[in-house]
Scaffold this motif. Sequence first.
Motif, PDB file in Angstrom:
ATOM      1  N   ILE A   1     -72.942  11.334 -39.097  1.00 37.88           N
ATOM      2  CA  ILE A   1     -72.340  10.741 -37.756  1.00 37.88           C
ATOM      3  C   ILE A   1     -71.288  11.873 -37.236  1.00 37.88           C
ATOM      4  O   ILE A   1     -71.084  11.905 -36.025  1.00 37.88           O
ATOM      5  CB  ILE A   1     -71.650   9.606 -38.090  1.00 37.88           C
ATOM      6  CG1 ILE A   1     -72.686   8.241 -38.529  1.00 37.88           C
ATOM      7  CG2 ILE A   1     -70.617   9.014 -36.895  1.00 37.88           C
ATOM      8  CD1 ILE A   1     -73.535   8.017 -37.444  1.00 37.88           C
TER       9      ILE A   1
ATOM     10  N   GLY B   1     -73.701  15.345 -36.669  1.00 43.22           N
ATOM     11  CA  GLY B   1     -74.862  15.315 -35.701  1.00 43.22           C
ATOM     12  C   GLY B   1     -75.826  15.977 -36.407  1.00 43.22           C
ATOM     13  O   GLY B   1     -77.203  16.188 -35.697  1.00 43.22           O
TER      14      GLY B   1
ATOM     15  N   PRO C   1     -79.490  11.960 -38.075  1.00 43.56           N
ATOM     16  CA  PRO C   1     -78.666  11.020 -37.048  1.00 43.56           C
ATOM     17  C   PRO C   1     -79.830  10.564 -36.116  1.00 43.56           C
ATOM     18  O   PRO C   1     -80.730  10.938 -36.018  1.00 43.56           O
ATOM     19  CB  PRO C   1     -78.143  12.603 -36.303  1.00 43.56           C
ATOM     20  CG  PRO C   1     -79.128  13.437 -36.666  1.00 43.56           C
ATOM     21  CD  PRO C   1     -79.587  13.505 -38.003  1.00 43.56           C
TER      22      PRO C   1
ATOM     23  N   VAL D   1     -74.995  11.060 -30.815  1.00 42.57           N
ATOM     24  CA  VAL D   1     -75.096  10.455 -31.801  1.00 42.57           C
ATOM     25  C   VAL D   1     -74.854   9.005 -31.928  1.00 42.57           C
ATOM     26  O   VAL D   1     -73.695   8.626 -31.663  1.00 42.57           O
ATOM     27  CB  VAL D   1     -74.670  11.008 -33.304  1.00 42.57           C
ATOM     28  CG1 VAL D   1     -74.658  10.365 -34.356  1.00 42.57           C
ATOM     29  CG2 VAL D   1     -75.091  12.442 -33.241  1.00 42.57           C
TER      30      VAL D   1
ATOM     31  N   CYS E   1     -77.484   6.607 -37.580  1.00 39.53           N
ATOM     32  CA  CYS E   1     -78.230   7.453 -38.670  1.00 39.53           C
ATOM     33  C   CYS E   1     -78.970   6.287 -39.284  1.00 39.53           C
ATOM     34  O   CYS E   1     -78.943   5.365 -39.473  1.00 39.53           O
ATOM     35  CB  CYS E   1     -77.166   8.117 -39.574  1.00 39.53           C
ATOM     36  SG  CYS E   1     -76.379   7.099 -40.646  1.00 39.53           S
TER      37      CYS E   1
END
Length: 276
Positions: A64, A67, A89, A97, A100
């Motif tokens: 996160i 990225g 991601p 982003v 995930c």
Amino acid sequence: MEDSGSILDTVVAAAKYFLEALGKNVTLAVADREKYLFYFEGVVKLGLGVGKKFREGSASDRVIRTGQRSVVLIPEEKYGVPFLAIASPIKNERGEVVGCIAISIPTIKQEELKKMAAELESYCGGLSSSAAEMAASAQQIANNNVKLAQNAQSVRENIQNLDSVLSLIQEVAEQTHLLGLNAAIEAARAGEQGRGFSVVADEIRKMAAKTRSSVKDSAGMLENIKKNILDITRMIEEMVASSQEQAAESEEISALIAELEKMIGKMRKMATEYDF
């Protein structure tokens, strides 16, 4: 244009299909930028769940923040099971982003394979050392046996020379016997005057008879010695061949162990490398 929520909803909906493809041993999670939206716990027990926030420094947290895809090997000491944590991601159409997807794959078999490789490598190291010592010892024995065979051959040649000496002594004894016989004949012809010479002639003949008897006994003994030496030489030659063969086999074993060590090295490398 698809918003962040719909993208994540699609991934969550597809998560169950990912599980069927990956197997129920894995731990699979889908998260937005703060919390888990989907969570299935397999062999790896992380103690998380839907609605819980991911831990700071975890694979999900790194993805996160950066990225970038993250692949981390987690040791057994941390959660009781060694596993590979992979997180990727989830981005929207603008490349932002929005969440995930993370998967934890247990690597128990790989770890066992690494331990086996290490144990085999250690074992092969000792075996290689022993094989090298055995090869050196076998070669030394072969060299000593060659020298022993040469010495035995020399003894045989010397005994052959003794045969010549005995033949010469036998010939001298025969001549001495004839000399004593001729002397006795001449002493008989001389009558009373040759009586003293007759005694000498008898002693010469006795000495010749003893010499011939001794030569005969010595010849028999030498013949037995030659036979024994021949048997010993044959045995030594067989020992030489056997020890040389053993030395060659020891070298082959050392070569095989070296190849085995290479294979173990490859096995260990394969156990520590993950193609993800």
